[in-house]
Design a protein around this motif. Structure first.
Motif, PDB file in Angstrom:
ATOM      1  N   ALA A  40      48.463  73.228  14.107  1.00 35.59           N
ATOM      2  CA  ALA A  40      47.935  72.117  13.974  1.00 35.59           C
ATOM      3  C   ALA A  40      46.840  72.378  13.331  1.00 35.59           C
ATOM      4  CB  ALA A  40      47.939  71.195  14.479  1.00 35.59           C
ATOM      5  N   PRO A  41      45.492  71.687  13.395  1.00 37.49           N
ATOM      6  CA  PRO A  41      44.052  71.807  13.004  1.00 37.49           C
ATOM      7  C   PRO A  41      43.396  72.469  14.470  1.00 37.49           C
ATOM      8  CG  PRO A  41      44.997  70.066  11.652  1.00 37.49           C
ATOM      9  CD  PRO A  41      45.842  69.876  12.290  1.00 37.49           C
ATOM     10  N   GLY A  42      42.660  73.591  13.950  1.00 34.04           N
ATOM     11  CA  GLY A  42      42.440  73.844  15.268  1.00 34.04           C
ATOM     12  C   GLY A  42      42.495  74.611  16.516  1.00 34.04           C
ATOM     13  N   LYS A  43      43.996  74.588  15.713  1.00 36.64           N
ATOM     14  CA  LYS A  43      45.217  75.311  16.285  1.00 36.64           C
ATOM     15  C   LYS A  43      46.145  76.832  16.342  1.00 36.64           C
ATOM     16  CE  LYS A  43      46.244  71.626  19.268  1.00 36.64           C
ATOM     17  NZ  LYS A  43      47.499  70.570  20.365  1.00 36.64           N
ATOM     18  N   GLN A  44      46.100  78.016  17.107  1.00 34.99           N
ATOM     19  CA  GLN A  44      46.748  78.676  16.130  1.00 34.99           C
ATOM     20  C   GLN A  44      47.878  78.646  15.862  1.00 34.99           C
ATOM     21  OE1 GLN A  44      46.957  81.230  20.009  1.00 34.99           O
ATOM     22  NE2 GLN A  44      45.533  82.053  19.313  1.00 34.99           N
ATOM     23  N   ARG A  45      48.832  79.302  15.480  1.00 32.23           N
ATOM     24  CA  ARG A  45      50.170  79.269  14.066  1.00 32.23           C
ATOM     25  C   ARG A  45      50.672  79.859  15.725  1.00 32.23           C
ATOM     26  NH1 ARG A  45      51.417  81.087   8.518  1.00 32.23           N
ATOM     27  NH2 ARG A  45      49.422  80.461   8.744  1.00 32.23           N
ATOM     28  N   GLU A  46      52.123  79.010  16.246  1.00 34.27           N
ATOM     29  CA  GLU A  46      53.363  79.198  16.971  1.00 34.27           C
ATOM     30  C   GLU A  46      54.640  79.087  16.392  1.00 34.27           C
ATOM     31  OE1 GLU A  46      52.703  76.078  20.079  1.00 34.27           O
ATOM     32  OE2 GLU A  46      53.409  74.542  18.388  1.00 34.27           O
ATOM     33  N   LEU A  47      55.182  79.852  17.601  1.00 33.87           N
ATOM     34  CA  LEU A  47      56.269  79.537  17.143  1.00 33.87           C
ATOM     35  C   LEU A  47      57.060  78.718  17.167  1.00 33.87           C
ATOM     36  CD1 LEU A  47      59.268  81.870  16.301  1.00 33.87           C
ATOM     37  CD2 LEU A  47      59.652  82.725  18.370  1.00 33.87           C
ATOM     38  N   ALA A  91      51.709  69.274  12.088  1.00 37.74           N
ATOM     39  CA  ALA A  91      51.180  70.305  12.057  1.00 37.74           C
ATOM     40  C   ALA A  91      52.119  70.725  10.473  1.00 37.74           C
ATOM     41  CB  ALA A  91      52.549  71.825  13.282  1.00 37.74           C
ATOM     42  N   VAL A  92      51.435  71.862  10.279  1.00 33.74           N
ATOM     43  CA  VAL A  92      51.981  72.601   9.064  1.00 33.74           C
ATOM     44  C   VAL A  92      52.948  73.240   9.590  1.00 33.74           C
ATOM     45  CG1 VAL A  92      52.062  74.240   6.651  1.00 33.74           C
ATOM     46  CG2 VAL A  92      49.969  72.343   7.175  1.00 33.74           C
TER      47      VAL A  92
END
Length: 122
Positions: A40-47, A91-92
Motif C-alpha cells: 500500500a502507499p507509504g507502507k512496506q511490501r508484506e507477505l 494495495a498493489v
C-alpha cells in the motif's frame, strides 16, 4: 528468469470478492514457493499468502479466513481468492515465485510479477 503476469485486480466495494491470477509464459518444471505480496502507499511490501510445493500454506493474520491461495502446477499458475474484502486490503498485489526450475537454466529462478491494483471502497 521467468516472466510472470499478474491479473485480476480491480475496484470493488467492501464485502466483495476478487480472484487474482499469476501465470508464467513458458515451460516450468517446478516451483518451490508461490506467494502473493502486497504494498500500500507509504507502507512496506508484506507477505499475504504463500504455498509450497509440498502443499503447506501460510497466511498473514489480517487475511486469514478471507483469502485462499491455490496453485495449478500443470498450468504454471497461482491464484489468490479474496473474499470479504476490506478497504484496508487496498494495495498493489505482486506475485512472487521462488525456486522456479525452467529448461536451460543452471539455477532456480526467483521472480516478481508486475503487480495488479486492488482497490476496495467503503
Amino acid at each position: 528468469q521467468v516472466q510472470l503476469v499478474d491479473s485480476g485486480g480491480g475496484v470493488v466495494q467492501a464485502g466483495g470478492s476478487l480472484r487474482l491470477s499469476c501465470a508464467a509464459s513458458g515451460t516450468v518444471f517446478s516451483v518451490n514457493v508461490m506467494a502473493w505480496y502486497r504494498q500500500a502507499p507509504g507502507k512496506q511490501r508484506e507477505l499475504v499468502a504463500s504455498s509450497t510445493i509440498d502443499g503447506r500454506t501460510h497466511y498473514a493474520e489480517s487475511v486469514t479466513g478471507r483469502f485462499t491461495i491455490s496453485r495449478d502446477n500443470a498450468k504454471n499458475t497461482v491464484y489468490l481468492q479474496m473474499n470479504s474484502l476490506k478497504p484496508e486490503d487496498t494495495a498493489v498485489y505482486y506475485c512472487r515465485w521462488e525456486g522456479a526450475v525452467v529448461p536451460g537454466n543452471r539455477f532456480p529462478s526467483n521472480d516478481w510479477g508486475q503487480g495488479t491494483q486492488v482497490t476496495v471502497s467503503q
